[in-house]
Enzyme design. Structure first.
Site, short mmCIF file in Angstrom:
data_model
loop_
_atom_site.label_atom_id
_atom_site.label_comp_id
_atom_site.label_asym_id
_atom_site.label_seq_id
_atom_site.Cartn_x
_atom_site.Cartn_y
_atom_site.Cartn_z
N GLU A 5 -6.82 31.21 28.65
CA GLU A 5 -7.78 31.20 29.76
C GLU A 5 -8.89 32.21 29.46
O GLU A 5 -8.63 33.23 28.83
CB GLU A 5 -7.05 31.63 31.04
CG GLU A 5 -7.92 31.76 32.27
CD GLU A 5 -7.15 32.32 33.47
OE1 GLU A 5 -6.27 33.18 33.27
OE2 GLU A 5 -7.45 31.90 34.60
N LYS A 13 -9.45 24.81 37.32
CA LYS A 13 -8.29 25.52 37.88
C LYS A 13 -8.14 25.27 39.39
O LYS A 13 -9.09 25.50 40.15
CB LYS A 13 -8.44 27.02 37.61
CG LYS A 13 -7.20 27.85 37.88
CD LYS A 13 -7.47 29.33 37.54
CE LYS A 13 -6.24 30.20 37.61
NZ LYS A 13 -6.54 31.62 37.31
N CYS A 18 -3.03 29.22 33.90
CA CYS A 18 -2.55 30.54 34.33
C CYS A 18 -1.80 30.52 35.67
O CYS A 18 -0.66 30.08 35.73
CB CYS A 18 -3.74 31.50 34.34
SG CYS A 18 -3.25 33.25 34.39
N ARG A 71 2.60 29.03 38.89
CA ARG A 71 3.46 29.42 40.02
C ARG A 71 3.60 28.32 41.07
O ARG A 71 4.23 28.54 42.11
CB ARG A 71 2.90 30.68 40.68
CG ARG A 71 2.98 31.90 39.77
CD ARG A 71 2.50 33.13 40.49
NE ARG A 71 2.49 34.29 39.63
CZ ARG A 71 3.54 35.13 39.48
NH1 ARG A 71 4.65 34.93 40.14
NH2 ARG A 71 3.44 36.16 38.66
N THR A 105 2.82 41.55 36.40
CA THR A 105 3.44 40.27 36.77
C THR A 105 4.01 39.56 35.54
O THR A 105 4.98 38.82 35.64
CB THR A 105 2.43 39.35 37.49
OG1 THR A 105 1.31 39.13 36.63
CG2 THR A 105 1.96 39.96 38.80
O1 LIG Z 1 -10.97 36.73 35.37
C1 LIG Z 1 -11.27 35.94 34.46
O2 LIG Z 1 -12.37 35.89 33.94
C2 LIG Z 1 -10.20 35.04 33.93
N1 LIG Z 1 -9.22 34.72 34.92
C3 LIG Z 1 -8.07 35.40 35.07
O3 LIG Z 1 -7.78 36.34 34.35
C4 LIG Z 1 -7.16 34.91 36.16
C5 LIG Z 1 -7.79 35.19 37.49
S1 LIG Z 1 -8.12 36.90 37.83
N2 LIG Z 1 -5.86 35.55 36.03
C6 LIG Z 1 -4.76 35.02 36.52
O4 LIG Z 1 -4.73 33.91 37.08
C7 LIG Z 1 -3.50 35.87 36.33
C8 LIG Z 1 -2.25 35.28 36.95
C9 LIG Z 1 -1.13 36.24 36.91
O5 LIG Z 1 -1.17 37.29 36.30
C10 LIG Z 1 0.11 35.91 37.66
O6 LIG Z 1 0.25 34.78 38.17
O7 LIG Z 1 0.97 36.78 37.75
#
Ligand SMILES: O=C(O)CNC(=O)[C@H](CS)NC(=O)CCC(=O)C(=O)O
Length: 310
Positions: A68, A142, A184, A188, A214
């Site tokens: 991602e 997403k 990502c 869940r 996490t």
């Molecule tokens: O921010 C960006 O540019 C790229 N996107 C991410 O890194 C995303 C959103 S902040 N991260 C996750 O979804 C982590 C999920 C996770 O860590 C969990 O489900 O525990």
């Protein structure tokens, strides 16, 4: 470099042969799961991805799965939006397309990026499929956004910079089998994975940037659970290490490939942030066998009990 890649590949293949269903299989279809550390610099990240493409070619992989947000990881929601481009104008994407066109062998790439939207103050978190001719043939946005505030961190509010998608992308054909797309935090939400299986997925992929906190608690558990729930291969490319010099944001790493029985076939170490791949054979006969031995999809209850079918 070449030699050590080969050696570790041989070791991975030998360890697969200890699993009875791999015995006697001679022609392998290798998938590569990539792991690296995106920064705020698209040029730097493109250089890392080119190294992963090279490693995948040397390993003989048919497909490389990238994490991602491979194009960049920014320090704030505002910077995330400011750096986003329309897909056709992304130097990062164009760089991958050119690289694939120039390869002598055929490699296809799955890559997570940000996509800007004209006149909107939020971008999209998307996953692209780029074929060996450098054409973008699939795109998924997403569905579930990571708005989470844990005591003692992390606090991340993805919906400040990102618009959620509205649709499941139907699984599509690839040299490995039918691929189901998710990103990502989607991992869940088991109903998404179950839906992808119902729609025909042999493989589900979760390109990720999991937080360390996490990830430590849930990453492997969630990946293996989705593989066992859906009886599909699960391929998890991963961001790893510190994304900024202050180490404000770090990712868990542990890119891995899991088979439909829940066995981890290959995994990247998290001892450094170097661009790495791990590879495993994708054998659709294993998918068939696991499903025939335990026919979950003939045994599912649905609208009669739960009010909906997956
Ligand atoms: O921010 C960006 O540019 C790229 N996107 C991410 O890194 C995303 C959103 S902040 N991260 C996750 O979804 C982590 C999920 C996770 O860590 C969990 O489900 O525990």
């Amino acid at each position: 470099m070449f030699r050590s890649t080969r050696l570790s590949l041989t070791r991975q293949i030998i360890s697969q042969y200890r699993i009875p269903h791999y015995i006697g299989r001679e022609i392998m279809t290798l998938a590569a799961a990539g792991q690296f550390c995106s920064t705020g610099s698209m040029a730097e990240n493109l250089a890392s991805v080119k190294s992963l493409i090279q490693q995948s070619v040397e390993a003989g992989a048919k497909v490389l799965f990238l994490p991602e947000a491979s194009d960049y990881i920014a320090r704030s929601p505002a910077e995330t939006v400011a750096l986003a481009r329309p897909i056709e104008q992304s130097e990062f994407v164009i760089g991958i397309q050119e690289e694939l066109r120039n390869l002598e062998t055929s490699l296809e790439v799955s890559v997570g990026i940000h996509e800007s939207v004209e006149n909107e103050d939020r971008c999209k978190n998307v996953l692209l499929w780029i074929n060996s001719r450098g054409e973008i043939t699939q795109r998924y946005q997403k569905l579930h956004l990571f708005d989470v505030n844990l005591k003692n961190g992390p606090l991340l509010m993805e919906s400040r910079s990102v618009q959620p998608g509205q649709d499941v992308l139907p699984p599509f054909d690839s040299p490995l089998g039918k691929i189901g797309y998710a990103i990502c935090y989607d991992i869940r939400f088991p109903e998404h994975a179950l839906r992808l299986r119902t729609l025909g997925a042999d493989i589900i992929t979760y390109p990720s940037a999991f937080t360390v906190r996490t990830g430590q608690a849930h990453w492997e558990l969630l990946g293996r659970a989705r593989a066992v729930d859906t009886q599909t291969y699960v391929i998890m490319a991963a961001q790893v290490g510190a994304h900024d010099r202050e180490g404000m944001r770090r990712s868990w790493g542990h890119a891995m490939i899991i088979d439909p029985w829940g066995t981890i076939l290959a995994q990247c170490p998290d001892t450094d942030s170097l661009p790495r791949i791990c590879v495993a054979d994708i054998d659709l006969e294993v998918v068939e066998k696991v499903r025939a031995d335990m026919p979950l999809w003939q045994q599912r209850r649905g609208v009669d009990v739960y009010g909906y079918n997956v």
